[in-house]
Design an enzyme around this catalytic site. Structure first.
Site, PDB file in Angstrom:
ATOM      1  N   HIS A 136       0.810  -1.222   0.000  1.00 34.00           N
ATOM      2  CA  HIS A 136       0.000   0.000   0.000  1.00 34.00           C
ATOM      3  C   HIS A 136       0.851   1.284   0.000  1.00 34.00           C
ATOM      4  O   HIS A 136       0.711   2.099  -0.930  1.00 34.00           O
ATOM      5  CB  HIS A 136      -1.015  -0.042   1.160  1.00 34.00           C
TER       6      HIS A 136
ATOM      7  N   HIS B 260       3.681   7.251   5.051  1.00 35.07           N
ATOM      8  CA  HIS B 260       2.454   7.896   5.540  1.00 35.07           C
ATOM      9  C   HIS B 260       1.694   7.114   6.622  1.00 35.07           C
ATOM     10  O   HIS B 260       0.975   7.708   7.412  1.00 35.07           O
ATOM     11  CB  HIS B 260       1.520   8.295   4.388  1.00 35.07           C
ATOM     12  N   ASP B 261       1.843   5.789   6.657  1.00 40.24           N
ATOM     13  CA  ASP B 261       1.125   5.012   7.676  1.00 40.24           C
ATOM     14  C   ASP B 261       2.046   4.480   8.780  1.00 40.24           C
ATOM     15  O   ASP B 261       1.588   3.697   9.629  1.00 40.24           O
ATOM     16  CB  ASP B 261       0.363   3.848   7.025  1.00 40.24           C
TER      17      ASP B 261
ATOM     18  N   GLU C 248       0.961   6.195  12.222  1.00 42.77           N
ATOM     19  CA  GLU C 248      -0.423   5.827  12.544  1.00 42.77           C
ATOM     20  C   GLU C 248      -0.578   4.336  12.864  1.00 42.77           C
ATOM     21  O   GLU C 248      -1.331   3.967  13.761  1.00 42.77           O
ATOM     22  CB  GLU C 248      -1.325   6.199  11.362  1.00 42.77           C
ATOM     23  N   ASP C 249       0.137   3.483  12.165  1.00 38.52           N
ATOM     24  CA  ASP C 249      -0.144   2.040  12.233  1.00 38.52           C
ATOM     25  C   ASP C 249       0.994   1.152  12.729  1.00 38.52           C
ATOM     26  O   ASP C 249       0.852  -0.073  12.734  1.00 38.52           O
ATOM     27  CB  ASP C 249      -0.588   1.529  10.858  1.00 38.52           C
TER      28      ASP C 249
ATOM     29  N   ASP D  79      -3.523   8.273  -1.485  1.00 39.48           N
ATOM     30  CA  ASP D  79      -3.906   7.274  -0.473  1.00 39.48           C
ATOM     31  C   ASP D  79      -5.368   6.849  -0.663  1.00 39.48           C
ATOM     32  O   ASP D  79      -5.707   5.657  -0.690  1.00 39.48           O
ATOM     33  CB  ASP D  79      -3.680   7.892   0.915  1.00 39.48           C
TER      34      ASP D  79
END
Ligand code: NDP
Ligand code: ZN
Length: 180
Positions: free
Chosen positions: A36, A62-63, A66-67, A123
């Site tokens: 992704h 980008h993640d 957050e993840d 995204d």
């Protein structure tokens, strides 16, 4: 400040690979999660014509905050202020309830920087295509539809940052009966 180039871009791709190693996407085949962020970076390059390196680094990272267990300070130490600031802009506040986070994405989208807007567009485009390709296990058609409508609202606040990405988003959504 130290110039940012290919070396830093490659380092960011490797960093994201390591951080997302144990994660999988929500599709039936449990695709490796890293597909992704790399795919989002590729959409920016290939479909949006974006070649700005900090933007591409922000996309592949980008993640991570957050993840994964990655902290904003780690991004700052490894990749410097510009990239850290971009990643911060595309990271949801996980201390807030899910519904509030989704509401804030719609409200905050128009106030993001150009670079953050580009990443958010790519995204959403990637995730919408992923949903069209295959419905995640346990998702009803209603939930998929709600996701498309929400993503379209977020992206309305990102319009004006890249006509090509916006056009491709419009095509993906209109093919599924959602106006954008
Ligand atoms: P989620 O936010 O749970 O999932 C969507 C996110 O998952 C994407 O934004 C993407 O984020 C990531 N993702 C991972 N794999 C895939 C994939 N294969 N395709 C697309 N995205 C993928 O879903 P919702 O947007 O539906 O939000 C959950 C909310 O919906 C909650 O508030 C929950 O309570 C509610 N809910 C609604 C239901 C309904 O039927 N309407 C049912 C259950 C819950 P990333 O870019 O970060 O990877
Ligand atoms: Zn994402």
């Amino acid at each position: 400040a130290k110039a940012i180039g290919i070396k830093e871009l490659v380092k960011s791709i490797n960093f994201a690979c390591v951080k997302h190693t144990d994660q999988r996407r929500k599709d039936v085949n449990k695709t490796p999660y890293i597909n992704h962020p790399i795919g989002v970076m590729n959409i920016l390059c290939e479909e949006g014509g974006v070649t700005d390196i900090p933007t591409l680094m922000g996309a592949v990272l980008h993640d991570t905050v957050e993840d994964t267990d990655t902290s904003p300070d780690e991004i700052l130490q490894e990749f410097g202020e510009e990239v850290a600031s971009i990643v911060k802009e595309v990271t949801d506040d996980k201390s807030l309830p899910k519904a509030e986070r989704k509401r804030l994405q719609v409200v905050n989208a128009p106030h993001k920087s150009k670079k953050a807007k580009l990443i958010k567009l790519a995204d959403k485009l990637y995730n919408l295509r992923d949903l069209s390709r295959e419905t995640p296990e346990g998702w009803t058609e209603e939930r998929v539809k709600e996701y498309r409508i929400w993503a379209s609202k977020v992206c309305t606040g990102l319009v004006g940052s890249n006509p090509m990405l916006e056009n491709n988003l419009k095509e993906e959504l209109s093919a599924n009966g959602v106006t954008f």
